[in-house]
Design a protein around this motif. Structure first.
Motif, short mmCIF file in Angstrom:
data_model
loop_
_atom_site.label_atom_id
_atom_site.label_comp_id
_atom_site.label_asym_id
_atom_site.label_seq_id
_atom_site.Cartn_x
_atom_site.Cartn_y
_atom_site.Cartn_z
N SER A 195 0.84 -1.20 0.00
CA SER A 195 0.00 0.00 0.00
C SER A 195 0.88 1.26 0.00
N SER A 196 0.70 2.18 0.97
CA SER A 196 1.55 3.38 0.97
C SER A 196 3.02 2.99 1.17
N GLY A 197 3.28 1.86 1.85
CA GLY A 197 4.66 1.37 1.97
C GLY A 197 5.23 1.00 0.62
N GLY A 198 4.38 0.46 -0.26
CA GLY A 198 4.80 0.14 -1.63
C GLY A 198 5.06 1.40 -2.43
N ASP A 199 4.21 2.41 -2.23
CA ASP A 199 4.39 3.70 -2.89
C ASP A 199 5.72 4.33 -2.45
N ALA A 200 5.99 4.26 -1.14
CA ALA A 200 7.23 4.85 -0.60
C ALA A 200 8.47 4.20 -1.22
N ILE A 201 8.50 2.86 -1.27
CA ILE A 201 9.72 2.22 -1.78
C ILE A 201 9.85 2.39 -3.30
N ALA A 202 8.71 2.47 -4.02
CA ALA A 202 8.80 2.76 -5.46
C ALA A 202 9.49 4.10 -5.67
N HIS A 203 9.23 5.06 -4.77
CA HIS A 203 9.84 6.38 -4.89
C HIS A 203 11.28 6.42 -4.39
N LEU A 204 11.68 5.41 -3.61
CA LEU A 204 13.09 5.36 -3.21
C LEU A 204 14.00 5.14 -4.43
N ILE A 205 13.46 4.47 -5.46
CA ILE A 205 14.23 4.26 -6.69
C ILE A 205 14.67 5.60 -7.28
N ILE A 206 13.84 6.64 -7.08
CA ILE A 206 14.16 7.95 -7.68
C ILE A 206 14.52 8.99 -6.61
N SER A 207 14.93 8.52 -5.43
CA SER A 207 15.31 9.44 -4.35
C SER A 207 16.82 9.68 -4.33
N GLU A 208 17.21 10.84 -3.85
CA GLU A 208 18.64 11.14 -3.65
C GLU A 208 19.12 10.40 -2.41
N GLY A 209 20.39 10.03 -2.41
CA GLY A 209 21.02 9.51 -1.18
C GLY A 209 20.72 8.06 -0.85
N VAL A 210 20.37 7.25 -1.86
CA VAL A 210 20.07 5.84 -1.55
C VAL A 210 21.06 4.87 -2.22
N GLU A 211 22.16 5.41 -2.77
CA GLU A 211 23.09 4.55 -3.51
C GLU A 211 23.53 3.36 -2.67
N ASN A 212 23.46 2.18 -3.26
CA ASN A 212 23.95 0.93 -2.65
C ASN A 212 23.24 0.52 -1.36
N LEU A 213 22.08 1.09 -1.09
CA LEU A 213 21.38 0.71 0.15
C LEU A 213 20.47 -0.51 -0.03
N PHE A 214 20.11 -0.83 -1.29
CA PHE A 214 19.25 -2.00 -1.54
C PHE A 214 19.45 -2.45 -2.98
N GLN A 215 19.06 -3.70 -3.24
CA GLN A 215 19.25 -4.27 -4.58
C GLN A 215 17.93 -4.56 -5.30
N ARG A 216 16.87 -4.80 -4.51
CA ARG A 216 15.60 -5.26 -5.10
C ARG A 216 14.41 -4.65 -4.38
N LEU A 217 13.24 -4.70 -5.04
CA LEU A 217 12.01 -4.21 -4.42
C LEU A 217 10.85 -5.13 -4.74
N ILE A 218 10.02 -5.38 -3.72
CA ILE A 218 8.74 -6.08 -3.90
C ILE A 218 7.66 -5.07 -3.53
N ILE A 219 6.87 -4.67 -4.53
CA ILE A 219 5.90 -3.58 -4.34
C ILE A 219 4.48 -4.14 -4.44
N HIS A 220 3.75 -4.15 -3.31
CA HIS A 220 2.38 -4.67 -3.28
C HIS A 220 1.39 -3.51 -3.20
N SER A 221 0.41 -3.52 -4.08
CA SER A 221 -0.76 -2.64 -3.95
C SER A 221 -0.41 -1.17 -3.73
N ALA A 222 0.59 -0.68 -4.45
CA ALA A 222 0.94 0.74 -4.31
C ALA A 222 -0.12 1.60 -5.01
#
Length: 443
Positions: A195-222
């Motif tokens: 839900s909103s957690g899925g929306d948040a992580i989808a936007h982490l892909i395009i956020s500043e300052g996240v280099e090398n913090l994660f490799q993959r995302l599972i996005i449910h019901s964003a």
């Protein structure tokens, strides 16, 4: 040491200090670890290493919030005795398998809870990862962050937006630095948001300052259909709640802001989610740049994105009063399909196609209900008991009424195996067994 009788403790030696964890039911759980502090409307500050042992709290810390009658009825009743209101709500819980060998490097899944950026926390019985952790030999880190007025409404330097997103980024930095001490692989981190957690992580892909913090995302019901053209609505709520900004009584703050929520009549369906990320403020780009930015970053992260077939039935078909109560099933079904397509399905497809165009590795899924007498269908949140199987936590849930637990268990076990396979490798083999409720394709 996996029997129910054996309740003990385990000490993790981390860069942060000694963390005391609880060992029971075949898992080790380091609960409610503070990863950052914040003052109101200020950026999160990472915690310093501790000389003394870091001990789990008796009660689960939660950001100040209003109890939702809908969630109480459809998901679980909140036992207020078990929670403690904490305005600086930057805590996380690490759950790992009970058998511990040194130098282990398990895949790490980071759970980012939903709740319309307004309610919830990382640590709820209905999102307890215990079974998943044991079955798949993975580590799950559940993250809490600031919500509502404290984390997702802002509009100037004194009250900046997106603070809850900065909290999540700070949690990811903590995980990157400390997870090896728990037996986790700091180079194999999958974000999992619903839900909103899925929306948040989808936007982490395009956020500043996240280099090398994660490799993959599972996005449910964003609810990606709600992300567009929110500026006027956010500005109105920001302006109308200005008088609450220095209120010392947080209970007063959260009970009063609801009187100023934007109207659906004026702003359309998106007003049903008044808080959200705001484009054009750090760490995000402008809305116009977002699609291009996703495409540009697509090669960096593997993505598994999808939805439930009847998402909005959660709101439309379970209403006890209001506009939907008097409509018959065929009309309700049409409303559910149209709104699900607009808020979840079409935006997920556009996201996936755009991402694949950018050279990204992306899978698109849909969860269906195959039960004849389940009138709600595969609604919003139906995926949660499948992943976080905990029969006791879900026993009063109206969402699962007329659904045999055996059905949840059979489909859930297969789904958990597939999602763990993705978390380990970024791929799902064509030969892996699919649950009957799942439709899945690589885009």
């Amino acid at each position: 040491m996996t029997s129910h009788q054996n309740i003990g403790t385990h000490t993790f030696h981390t860069p942060l200090g000694k963390i005391i964890a609880l060992k029971e039911n075949g898992v080790i759980k380091a609960k409610s670890i503070r990863y950052a502090y914040s003052e109101r409307y200020k950026m999160p500050v990472p915690v310093d290493p501790s000389e003394s042992d870091i001990i789990f709290k008796e009660k689960t810390p939660v950001c100040p919030q209003i109890i939702s009658p809908l969630l109480e009825r459809l998901i679980e009743k909140t036992d207020l005795e078990k929670f403690e209101v904490e305005e600086s709500s930057q805590f996380l819980t690490v759950t790992r398998p009970g058998d511990f060998t040194e130098k282990e490097k398990l895949p790490v899944v980071v759970w980012i809870h939903g709740g319309s950026y307004e309610v919830g926390c990382g640590d709820l019985p209905t999102s307890d990862p215990e079974l998943w952790v044991k079955e798949q030999n993975i580590i799950v880190v559940s993250v809490s962050y600031r919500l509502g007025l404290f984390g997702f409404l802002g509009g100037d330097e004194k009250r900046p937006p997106n603070l809850g997103l900065f909290d999540i980024i700070e949690a990811l930095r903590w995980i990157k630095k400390n997870i090896e001490s728990f037996g986790g692989h700091p180079e194999n981190i999958t974000l999992f948001g619903q839900s909103s957690g899925g929306d948040a992580i989808a936007h982490l892909i395009i956020s500043e300052g996240v280099e090398n913090l994660f490799q993959r995302l599972i996005i449910h019901s964003a609810p990606l259909g709600f992300r567009h053209k929110r500026q006027k609505m956010s500005a109105e709520l920001f302006r109308k709640t200005e008088y609450l900004k220095d209120e010392t009584d947080v209970v007063k703050m959260i009970s009063e802001y609801t009187q100023h929520l934007p109207s659906v009549i004026k702003y359309g369906l998106k007003a049903s989610m008044p808080f959200c990320l705001q484009y054009g403020y750090p760490p995000l780009c402008t809305e116009n740049e977002s699609l291009e930015r996703w495409k540009k970053n697509a090669e960096k992260y593997d993505v598994l994105i999808g939805l439930n077939h009847d998402e909005t039935a959660f709101y439309v078909k379970t209403a006890e009063d209001g506009m939907y109560t008097y409509l018959n099933d065929p009309i309700l079904n049409r409303i559910v399909r149209a709104t699900t397509k607009f808020i979840y399905e079409k935006p997920a497809r556009i996201f996936a196609e755009n991402y694949a165009e950018g050279g990204g590795n992306i899978y698109l899924f849909k969860i269906h209900s195959k039960i004849k007498h389940n009138s709600i269908g595969a609604s919003h949140c139906i995926d949660l008991p499948l992943i976080f199987e905990n029969e006791h936590a879900w026993e009063t849930s109206e969402l699962l009424k007329n659904i045999p637990w055996e059905y949840i268990h059979e489909n859930g076990k297969k789904l958990r195996a597939l999602w763990a396979e993705f978390a380990r490798s970024g791929t799902i083999s064509d030969n892996s067994e699919r649950p009957e409720i799942l439709e899945l394709r690589k885009v």
